[in-house]
Motif scaffolding. Structure first.
Motif, PDB file in Angstrom:
ATOM      1  N   GLY A   1       0.823  -1.202   0.000  1.00 56.57           N
ATOM      2  CA  GLY A   1       0.000   0.000   0.000  1.00 56.57           C
ATOM      3  C   GLY A   1       0.856   1.250   0.000  1.00 56.57           C
ATOM      4  N   ARG A   2       0.176   2.394   0.171  1.00 55.20           N
ATOM      5  CA  ARG A   2       0.868   3.688   0.239  1.00 55.20           C
ATOM      6  C   ARG A   2       0.868   4.160   1.686  1.00 55.20           C
ATOM      7  N   TRP A   3       2.019   4.669   2.114  1.00 53.44           N
ATOM      8  CA  TRP A   3       2.221   5.127   3.488  1.00 53.44           C
ATOM      9  C   TRP A   3       2.850   6.510   3.471  1.00 53.44           C
ATOM     10  N   GLU A   4       2.478   7.357   4.437  1.00 54.25           N
ATOM     11  CA  GLU A   4       3.085   8.684   4.584  1.00 54.25           C
ATOM     12  C   GLU A   4       3.210   9.007   6.061  1.00 54.25           C
ATOM     13  N   GLY A   5       4.245   9.778   6.397  1.00 55.21           N
ATOM     14  CA  GLY A   5       4.397  10.186   7.775  1.00 55.21           C
ATOM     15  C   GLY A   5       5.609  11.061   7.981  1.00 55.21           C
ATOM     16  N   ILE A   6       5.853  11.367   9.237  1.00 59.92           N
ATOM     17  CA  ILE A   6       6.949  12.262   9.584  1.00 59.92           C
ATOM     18  C   ILE A   6       7.937  11.559  10.503  1.00 59.92           C
ATOM     19  N   GLY A   7       9.067  12.184  10.660  1.00 57.23           N
ATOM     20  CA  GLY A   7      10.107  11.662  11.531  1.00 57.23           C
ATOM     21  C   GLY A   7      11.336  12.530  11.420  1.00 57.23           C
ATOM     22  N   THR A   8      12.493  11.892  11.543  1.00 62.07           N
ATOM     23  CA  THR A   8      13.762  12.613  11.420  1.00 62.07           C
ATOM     24  C   THR A   8      14.681  11.857  10.478  1.00 62.07           C
ATOM     25  N   MET A   9      15.516  12.631   9.814  1.00 61.72           N
ATOM     26  CA  MET A   9      16.542  12.070   8.944  1.00 61.72           C
ATOM     27  C   MET A   9      17.770  12.943   9.109  1.00 61.72           C
ATOM     28  N   PHE A  10      18.871  12.352   9.556  1.00 67.86           N
ATOM     29  CA  PHE A  10      20.099  13.089   9.853  1.00 67.86           C
ATOM     30  C   PHE A  10      19.819  14.270  10.791  1.00 67.86           C
ATOM     31  N   LEU A  11      19.021  13.984  11.836  1.00 68.40           N
ATOM     32  CA  LEU A  11      18.687  14.919  12.915  1.00 68.40           C
ATOM     33  C   LEU A  11      17.837  16.105  12.469  1.00 68.40           C
ATOM     34  N   GLU A  12      17.242  16.048  11.280  1.00 65.51           N
ATOM     35  CA  GLU A  12      16.334  17.100  10.807  1.00 65.51           C
ATOM     36  C   GLU A  12      14.946  16.514  10.626  1.00 65.51           C
ATOM     37  N   ASN A  13      13.914  17.364  10.822  1.00 61.67           N
ATOM     38  CA  ASN A  13      12.551  16.922  10.577  1.00 61.67           C
ATOM     39  C   ASN A  13      12.427  16.470   9.131  1.00 61.67           C
ATOM     40  N   SER A  14      11.634  15.435   8.936  1.00 60.05           N
ATOM     41  CA  SER A  14      11.571  14.814   7.623  1.00 60.05           C
ATOM     42  C   SER A  14      10.174  14.255   7.359  1.00 60.05           C
ATOM     43  N   LEU A  15       9.776  14.322   6.123  1.00 59.93           N
ATOM     44  CA  LEU A  15       8.545  13.706   5.646  1.00 59.93           C
ATOM     45  C   LEU A  15       8.948  12.479   4.834  1.00 59.93           C
ATOM     46  N   ALA A  16       8.269  11.363   5.039  1.00 57.82           N
ATOM     47  CA  ALA A  16       8.601  10.135   4.302  1.00 57.82           C
ATOM     48  C   ALA A  16       7.358   9.580   3.625  1.00 57.82           C
ATOM     49  N   ARG A  17       7.579   8.978   2.478  1.00 59.34           N
ATOM     50  CA  ARG A  17       6.526   8.301   1.726  1.00 59.34           C
ATOM     51  C   ARG A  17       7.060   6.940   1.299  1.00 59.34           C
ATOM     52  N   LEU A  18       6.237   5.920   1.453  1.00 60.63           N
ATOM     53  CA  LEU A  18       6.594   4.572   1.039  1.00 60.63           C
ATOM     54  C   LEU A  18       5.421   3.992   0.266  1.00 60.63           C
ATOM     55  N   GLU A  19       5.711   3.435  -0.897  1.00 55.42           N
ATOM     56  CA  GLU A  19       4.694   2.693  -1.644  1.00 55.42           C
ATOM     57  C   GLU A  19       5.239   1.295  -1.875  1.00 55.42           C
ATOM     58  N   VAL A  20       4.432   0.298  -1.519  1.00 59.97           N
ATOM     59  CA  VAL A  20       4.810  -1.099  -1.688  1.00 59.97           C
ATOM     60  C   VAL A  20       3.738  -1.750  -2.555  1.00 59.97           C
ATOM     61  N   ARG A  21       4.186  -2.346  -3.662  1.00 61.28           N
ATOM     62  CA  ARG A  21       3.212  -2.959  -4.569  1.00 61.28           C
ATOM     63  C   ARG A  21       3.812  -4.176  -5.263  1.00 61.28           C
ATOM     64  N   PRO A  22       2.956  -5.157  -5.580  1.00 58.60           N
ATOM     65  CA  PRO A  22       3.441  -6.307  -6.339  1.00 58.60           C
ATOM     66  C   PRO A  22       3.734  -5.874  -7.777  1.00 58.60           C
ATOM     67  N   VAL A  23       4.821  -6.386  -8.347  1.00 61.90           N
ATOM     68  CA  VAL A  23       5.204  -6.070  -9.727  1.00 61.90           C
ATOM     69  C   VAL A  23       5.698  -7.334 -10.419  1.00 61.90           C
ATOM     70  N   LEU A  24       5.854  -7.228 -11.722  1.00 61.35           N
ATOM     71  CA  LEU A  24       6.406  -8.310 -12.541  1.00 61.35           C
ATOM     72  C   LEU A  24       5.643  -9.618 -12.317  1.00 61.35           C
ATOM     73  N   GLY A  25       4.324  -9.513 -12.548  1.00 58.26           N
ATOM     74  CA  GLY A  25       3.479 -10.697 -12.418  1.00 58.26           C
ATOM     75  C   GLY A  25       3.285 -11.162 -10.991  1.00 58.26           C
ATOM     76  N   GLY A  26       3.536 -10.281 -10.021  1.00 58.90           N
ATOM     77  CA  GLY A  26       3.382 -10.633  -8.622  1.00 58.90           C
ATOM     78  C   GLY A  26       4.553 -11.406  -8.048  1.00 58.90           C
ATOM     79  N   ARG A  27       5.608 -11.551  -8.814  1.00 61.43           N
ATOM     80  CA  ARG A  27       6.759 -12.315  -8.342  1.00 61.43           C
ATOM     81  C   ARG A  27       7.684 -11.488  -7.447  1.00 61.43           C
ATOM     82  N   PHE A  28       7.562 -10.170  -7.494  1.00 61.25           N
ATOM     83  CA  PHE A  28       8.380  -9.273  -6.682  1.00 61.25           C
ATOM     84  C   PHE A  28       7.494  -8.251  -6.002  1.00 61.25           C
ATOM     85  N   LEU A  29       7.987  -7.691  -4.917  1.00 56.63           N
ATOM     86  CA  LEU A  29       7.394  -6.514  -4.297  1.00 56.63           C
ATOM     87  C   LEU A  29       8.343  -5.356  -4.536  1.00 56.63           C
TER      88      LEU A  29
END
Length: 165
Positions: free
Chosen positions: A37-65
Protein backbone atom coordinates in the motif's frame (compact mmCIF):
# COMPACT_ATOMS: atom_id res chain seq x y z
CA UNK A 1 23.96 -16.70 -35.63
CA UNK A 2 21.53 -13.76 -35.34
CA UNK A 3 18.79 -15.80 -37.07
CA UNK A 4 19.33 -18.71 -34.67
CA UNK A 5 19.00 -16.41 -31.66
CA UNK A 6 15.89 -14.75 -33.13
CA UNK A 7 14.33 -18.16 -33.83
CA UNK A 8 15.07 -19.32 -30.28
CA UNK A 9 13.47 -16.18 -28.87
CA UNK A 10 10.37 -16.62 -31.05
CA UNK A 11 10.00 -20.24 -29.97
CA UNK A 12 10.37 -19.27 -26.31
CA UNK A 13 7.98 -16.31 -26.56
CA UNK A 14 4.70 -18.28 -26.21
CA UNK A 15 5.88 -19.85 -22.96
CA UNK A 16 7.11 -16.52 -21.62
CA UNK A 17 3.87 -14.81 -22.64
CA UNK A 18 1.73 -17.12 -20.52
CA UNK A 19 0.27 -15.25 -17.54
CA UNK A 20 1.56 -16.50 -14.20
CA UNK A 21 -0.73 -18.76 -12.21
CA UNK A 22 -2.76 -17.12 -9.43
CA UNK A 23 -0.47 -18.71 -6.85
CA UNK A 24 2.60 -17.23 -8.57
CA UNK A 25 0.90 -13.82 -8.73
CA UNK A 26 0.45 -13.74 -4.96
CA UNK A 27 3.75 -15.42 -4.11
CA UNK A 28 5.56 -12.12 -3.47
CA UNK A 29 2.84 -10.67 -1.29
CA UNK A 30 1.75 -13.70 0.75
CA UNK A 31 3.62 -12.92 3.94
CA UNK A 32 4.17 -9.18 3.39
CA UNK A 33 0.56 -8.32 2.52
CA UNK A 34 0.44 -6.09 5.63
CA UNK A 35 3.11 -3.85 4.06
CA UNK A 36 1.48 -3.44 0.64
CA UNK A 37 0.00 0.00 0.00
CA UNK A 38 0.87 3.69 0.24
CA UNK A 39 2.22 5.13 3.49
CA UNK A 40 3.08 8.68 4.58
CA UNK A 41 4.40 10.19 7.78
CA UNK A 42 6.95 12.26 9.58
CA UNK A 43 10.11 11.66 11.53
CA UNK A 44 13.76 12.61 11.42
CA UNK A 45 16.54 12.07 8.94
CA UNK A 46 20.10 13.09 9.85
CA UNK A 47 18.69 14.92 12.92
CA UNK A 48 16.33 17.10 10.81
CA UNK A 49 12.55 16.92 10.58
CA UNK A 50 11.57 14.81 7.62
CA UNK A 51 8.55 13.71 5.65
CA UNK A 52 8.60 10.13 4.30
CA UNK A 53 6.53 8.30 1.73
CA UNK A 54 6.59 4.57 1.04
CA UNK A 55 4.69 2.69 -1.64
CA UNK A 56 4.81 -1.10 -1.69
CA UNK A 57 3.21 -2.96 -4.57
CA UNK A 58 3.44 -6.31 -6.34
CA UNK A 59 5.20 -6.07 -9.73
CA UNK A 60 6.41 -8.31 -12.54
CA UNK A 61 3.48 -10.70 -12.42
CA UNK A 62 3.38 -10.63 -8.62
CA UNK A 63 6.76 -12.32 -8.34
CA UNK A 64 8.38 -9.27 -6.68
CA UNK A 65 7.39 -6.51 -4.30
CA UNK A 66 8.62 -3.06 -5.24
CA UNK A 67 9.32 -0.72 -2.33
CA UNK A 68 9.52 2.89 -3.47
CA UNK A 69 10.72 5.26 -0.74
CA UNK A 70 11.13 9.03 -0.55
CA UNK A 71 12.26 11.07 2.43
CA UNK A 72 13.54 14.51 3.14
CA UNK A 73 12.72 18.00 4.28
CA UNK A 74 9.23 19.46 4.20
CA UNK A 75 10.12 21.72 1.27
CA UNK A 76 11.00 18.86 -1.05
CA UNK A 77 12.35 15.34 -1.30
CA UNK A 78 16.06 14.94 -0.78
CA UNK A 79 16.36 11.19 -1.07
CA UNK A 80 14.65 8.52 -3.13
CA UNK A 81 15.21 4.78 -3.33
CA UNK A 82 13.65 1.69 -4.78
CA UNK A 83 14.05 -2.01 -4.02
CA UNK A 84 12.69 -5.17 -5.57
CA UNK A 85 12.05 -7.91 -2.99
CA UNK A 86 11.38 -11.59 -3.57
CA UNK A 87 10.68 -14.34 -1.09
CA UNK A 88 13.25 -17.11 -0.85
CA UNK A 89 11.18 -19.07 1.70
CA UNK A 90 11.10 -19.56 5.45
CA UNK A 91 10.56 -15.84 6.16
CA UNK A 92 13.66 -14.84 4.20
CA UNK A 93 13.66 -12.25 1.44
CA UNK A 94 16.27 -11.01 -1.04
CA UNK A 95 16.28 -7.66 -2.80
CA UNK A 96 18.37 -5.14 -4.62
CA UNK A 97 18.25 -1.47 -3.66
CA UNK A 98 18.82 1.51 -5.99
CA UNK A 99 18.82 5.14 -4.82
CA UNK A 100 19.13 8.74 -5.92
CA UNK A 101 22.77 8.84 -4.82
CA UNK A 102 23.55 6.35 -7.59
CA UNK A 103 24.15 3.57 -5.09
CA UNK A 104 22.87 0.00 -5.30
CA UNK A 105 23.05 -2.64 -2.60
CA UNK A 106 22.11 -6.27 -2.11
CA UNK A 107 19.58 -6.85 0.67
CA UNK A 108 19.02 -9.92 2.82
CA UNK A 109 15.84 -9.57 4.88
CA UNK A 110 14.00 -11.64 7.45
CA UNK A 111 10.36 -11.51 8.40
CA UNK A 112 9.12 -12.12 11.91
CA UNK A 113 5.40 -11.51 12.50
CA UNK A 114 4.85 -7.91 11.38
CA UNK A 115 8.53 -6.85 11.30
CA UNK A 116 10.76 -6.96 8.24
CA UNK A 117 14.47 -6.52 9.03
CA UNK A 118 16.58 -5.71 5.97
CA UNK A 119 20.36 -5.96 6.19
CA UNK A 120 21.80 -4.04 3.24
CA UNK A 121 25.15 -3.40 1.64
CA UNK A 122 28.35 -5.37 1.23
CA UNK A 123 32.06 -5.20 2.01
CA UNK A 124 32.51 -3.06 -1.12
CA UNK A 125 29.80 -0.58 -0.10
CA UNK A 126 28.41 0.82 3.10
CA UNK A 127 26.37 -1.54 5.25
CA UNK A 128 23.25 -0.92 7.23
CA UNK A 129 19.90 -2.08 8.48
CA UNK A 130 16.33 -0.95 7.88
CA UNK A 131 13.55 -2.24 10.12
CA UNK A 132 9.90 -1.95 9.01
CA UNK A 133 7.53 -2.69 11.92
CA UNK A 134 3.76 -2.55 11.97
CA UNK A 135 2.99 -1.04 15.37
CA UNK A 136 -0.19 -0.95 17.42
CA UNK A 137 -2.81 1.24 15.81
CA UNK A 138 -1.62 0.31 12.32
CA UNK A 139 1.31 2.73 12.13
CA UNK A 140 4.39 1.66 10.20
CA UNK A 141 7.65 2.43 11.97
CA UNK A 142 10.77 2.61 9.77
CA UNK A 143 14.20 2.83 11.40
CA UNK A 144 17.35 3.17 9.27
CA UNK A 145 20.82 2.58 10.70
CA UNK A 146 24.31 2.45 9.24
CA UNK A 147 26.88 -0.08 10.42
CA UNK A 148 29.93 1.34 12.16
CA UNK A 149 33.49 -0.03 11.83
CA UNK A 150 33.15 -1.71 15.26
CA UNK A 151 30.02 -3.61 14.10
CA UNK A 152 27.52 -1.49 16.01
CA UNK A 153 24.71 0.41 14.27
CA UNK A 154 24.06 4.18 14.32
CA UNK A 155 20.51 5.31 13.57
CA UNK A 156 20.25 8.03 10.92
CA UNK A 157 16.51 8.06 10.14
CA UNK A 158 13.31 7.21 12.00
CA UNK A 159 9.81 7.69 10.57
CA UNK A 160 6.29 6.82 11.69
CA UNK A 161 3.89 6.37 8.75
CA UNK A 162 0.14 5.92 8.35
CA UNK A 163 -1.70 4.38 5.44
CA UNK A 164 -2.36 6.95 2.73
CA UNK A 165 -4.54 4.80 0.49
Amino acid sequence: MVRAIAAALLLAAPAAAQPPSPSAQTQATDSLAWLVGRWEGIGTMFLENSLARLEVRPVLGGRFLELSYRAGGFLGDRFEGRAFYRSVGDGRWQATWFDSRGASFPIAATLSARTLTAEWGSAETERGRTVYSLAAGGRLEIVDSVRQPDGSYREFANHSLSRAD
